[in-house]
Design a protein around this motif. Sequence first.
Motif, PDB file in Angstrom:
ATOM      1  N   VAL A 178       0.880  -1.164   0.000  1.00 48.67           N
ATOM      2  CA  VAL A 178       0.000   0.000   0.000  1.00 48.67           C
ATOM      3  C   VAL A 178       0.919   1.216   0.000  1.00 48.67           C
ATOM      4  CG1 VAL A 178      -1.674   1.322   1.343  1.00 48.67           C
ATOM      5  CG2 VAL A 178      -1.919  -1.154   1.131  1.00 48.67           C
ATOM      6  N   ASP A 180       1.623   5.663  -1.055  1.00 49.12           N
ATOM      7  CA  ASP A 180       1.153   7.033  -1.225  1.00 49.12           C
ATOM      8  C   ASP A 180       1.612   7.517  -2.593  1.00 49.12           C
ATOM      9  OD1 ASP A 180       0.600   9.723  -1.191  1.00 49.12           O
ATOM     10  OD2 ASP A 180       1.618  10.132   0.711  1.00 49.12           O
ATOM     11  N   TYR A 251       1.421  -0.154  10.123  1.00 45.95           N
ATOM     12  CA  TYR A 251       0.370   0.615   9.462  1.00 45.95           C
ATOM     13  C   TYR A 251       0.156   1.959  10.159  1.00 45.95           C
ATOM     14  CZ  TYR A 251      -3.641   1.260   6.421  1.00 45.95           C
ATOM     15  OH  TYR A 251      -4.510   1.731   5.456  1.00 45.95           O
ATOM     16  N   GLU A 255       0.408   5.547   8.409  1.00 48.26           N
ATOM     17  CA  GLU A 255      -0.615   6.589   8.488  1.00 48.26           C
ATOM     18  C   GLU A 255      -0.061   7.879   9.078  1.00 48.26           C
ATOM     19  OE1 GLU A 255      -4.083   4.853  10.475  1.00 48.26           O
ATOM     20  OE2 GLU A 255      -4.987   4.739   8.468  1.00 48.26           O
ATOM     21  N   SER A 264       0.860  -4.544   3.353  1.00 47.34           N
ATOM     22  CA  SER A 264      -0.480  -4.622   3.915  1.00 47.34           C
ATOM     23  C   SER A 264      -1.346  -5.502   3.026  1.00 47.34           C
ATOM     24  CB  SER A 264      -1.074  -3.215   4.082  1.00 47.34           C
ATOM     25  OG  SER A 264      -2.266  -3.251   4.839  1.00 47.34           O
ATOM     26  N   ASP A 268      -7.183  -2.730   1.013  1.00 42.21           N
ATOM     27  CA  ASP A 268      -6.970  -1.538   1.836  1.00 42.21           C
ATOM     28  C   ASP A 268      -7.935  -0.402   1.495  1.00 42.21           C
ATOM     29  OD1 ASP A 268      -4.953  -0.060   3.744  1.00 42.21           O
ATOM     30  OD2 ASP A 268      -5.200   1.266   2.022  1.00 42.21           O
ATOM     31  N   GLN A 269      -8.280  -0.260   0.219  1.00 41.13           N
ATOM     32  CA  GLN A 269      -9.131   0.873  -0.167  1.00 41.13           C
ATOM     33  C   GLN A 269     -10.566   0.735   0.350  1.00 41.13           C
ATOM     34  OE1 GLN A 269      -9.144   2.263  -4.184  1.00 41.13           O
ATOM     35  NE2 GLN A 269      -6.927   2.573  -4.243  1.00 41.13           N
ATOM     36  N   ALA A 272     -10.239   2.455   3.557  1.00 42.13           N
ATOM     37  CA  ALA A 272      -9.975   3.875   3.337  1.00 42.13           C
ATOM     38  C   ALA A 272     -11.221   4.605   2.851  1.00 42.13           C
ATOM     39  CB  ALA A 272      -8.843   4.036   2.325  1.00 42.13           C
ATOM     40  N   LEU A 279      -7.801   8.513  -0.953  1.00 39.39           N
ATOM     41  CA  LEU A 279      -7.406   7.271  -1.606  1.00 39.39           C
ATOM     42  C   LEU A 279      -6.046   7.362  -2.285  1.00 39.39           C
ATOM     43  CD1 LEU A 279     -10.718   5.887  -3.165  1.00 39.39           C
ATOM     44  CD2 LEU A 279      -9.672   5.394  -0.955  1.00 39.39           C
ATOM     45  N   ARG A 281      -3.466   8.063  -0.870  1.00 31.78           N
ATOM     46  CA  ARG A 281      -2.531   7.494   0.096  1.00 31.78           C
ATOM     47  C   ARG A 281      -2.827   6.018   0.370  1.00 31.78           C
ATOM     48  NH1 ARG A 281      -1.525   8.639   4.948  1.00 31.78           N
ATOM     49  NH2 ARG A 281       0.717   8.348   4.619  1.00 31.78           N
ATOM     50  N   HIS A 282      -3.729   5.455  -0.413  1.00 27.91           N
ATOM     51  CA  HIS A 282      -4.102   4.056  -0.208  1.00 27.91           C
ATOM     52  C   HIS A 282      -4.134   3.316  -1.550  1.00 27.91           C
ATOM     53  CE1 HIS A 282      -5.166   4.484   4.071  1.00 27.91           C
ATOM     54  NE2 HIS A 282      -5.480   5.714   3.721  1.00 27.91           N
ATOM     55  N   GLN A 283      -3.091   3.514  -2.331  1.00 29.45           N
ATOM     56  CA  GLN A 283      -2.965   2.804  -3.585  1.00 29.45           C
ATOM     57  C   GLN A 283      -2.361   1.423  -3.342  1.00 29.45           C
ATOM     58  OE1 GLN A 283      -4.090   4.087  -6.760  1.00 29.45           O
ATOM     59  NE2 GLN A 283      -5.119   5.274  -5.150  1.00 29.45           N
TER      60      GLN A 283
END
Length: 381
Positions: A178, A180, A251, A255, A264, A268-269, A272, A279, A281-283
């Motif tokens: 995961v 950013d 994690y 964050e 991770s 994850d999305q 999020a 999102l 930051r949650h690629q």
Amino acid sequence: MRRRSFLLSAGAGAAALAGCLGDDGGETTETTDGDGAGGANATDGPTTGEGTTSGTTTGTAASVSGTLVVATYPTWVEGDSPAGTWVKEAFESEYDATVEYTTPDSRFSYFIRRAAQGAPIDADVYLGLNVDELIDLDEKAGGDVLSPLSVDAPVKEGLQFDPQGRAVPYDTGYISLVYDETTVEAPATFDDLLTEEYRGDLLAQNAQSSATGRAFMLHTVKAKGEDGYLDYWQQLQDNDVRILGNWSDSYTAYENGEAPMVVSYSTDQVYAHQAGADLSRHQVGFLNDQAYAQPEGVARFADSEQQELAQAFVEFLLTPEAQGEIAQRNVQYPATTNAELPEEFSKYTFEPEEPVTFTYEELKGNVDEWVDQWARQIAQG
């Protein structure tokens, strides 16, 4: 895993993402995660009478009935809308049965110890079993503690992890990166992580104390071979990878902006989006177009007096409706190909082109050595 809720409120903390396959369930006996739902299988837990929830709803008459004691991990029954609550209510509505959940502190290790000591097994079903724990059971207590299950469901190819058919997968997670995207571009390969571009950018977990960390380490064994994975990790260390104790630690650090990438889950999305997070930051990134699959299984204890009811419970877990509900509430992927899922779920989840994993036969006799070698050279080096 070993753990997460689909219906998260805005602003939910990182611990909420540690769902059933994360570091709070499905850990091996050597892991000691403390991620909310816990992965502390190394410590001795209470008898299964502690932490038990039960209900008395009676549904339609069926060929099987009675009380079914299901041992599991805490987040199966905790949170805003846990999978366990839905499963309990739906199963009880179809069968003249009562489901009682119990959550021993040391997870499946509790039953391994009891079986090895010849003590009675005070549950009918265990939900949340992984391949490491199954191997540990067979090595320490023998292969007759669980009874084989026969199910007629389209379980996805490659998820079956018990060659004897005692444990049946009911969901799975994929370990991925995961990242950013406002700070870094996704590395395409394992070798990319060794370049100067990604120096100090990755947060990982200890393979001894984290199911997520162990899965990522096993993926490097797949990618580099058992003769090359330690050299690869040494190069990762030389490129300033940061290894923290468990998923929750790493994690939370992610964050807090301490690094732009973290090991991770590819779901994850979902978290999020539900939490109203940015999102970007949650690629999700897949190294070598792969991710390590972590199927989670359900098994029936051989000494249970509720063999038929346990069989019915497992079959219920694999129905399309139950598979869809479990996937959403655990924020994991269903184990079957016919799960009923809303469009929103697929919008915020990502599957790799090539899921990879080790089989029971490949791990037996090897996984402990791989982890021990990693710990001596990398974690303690």
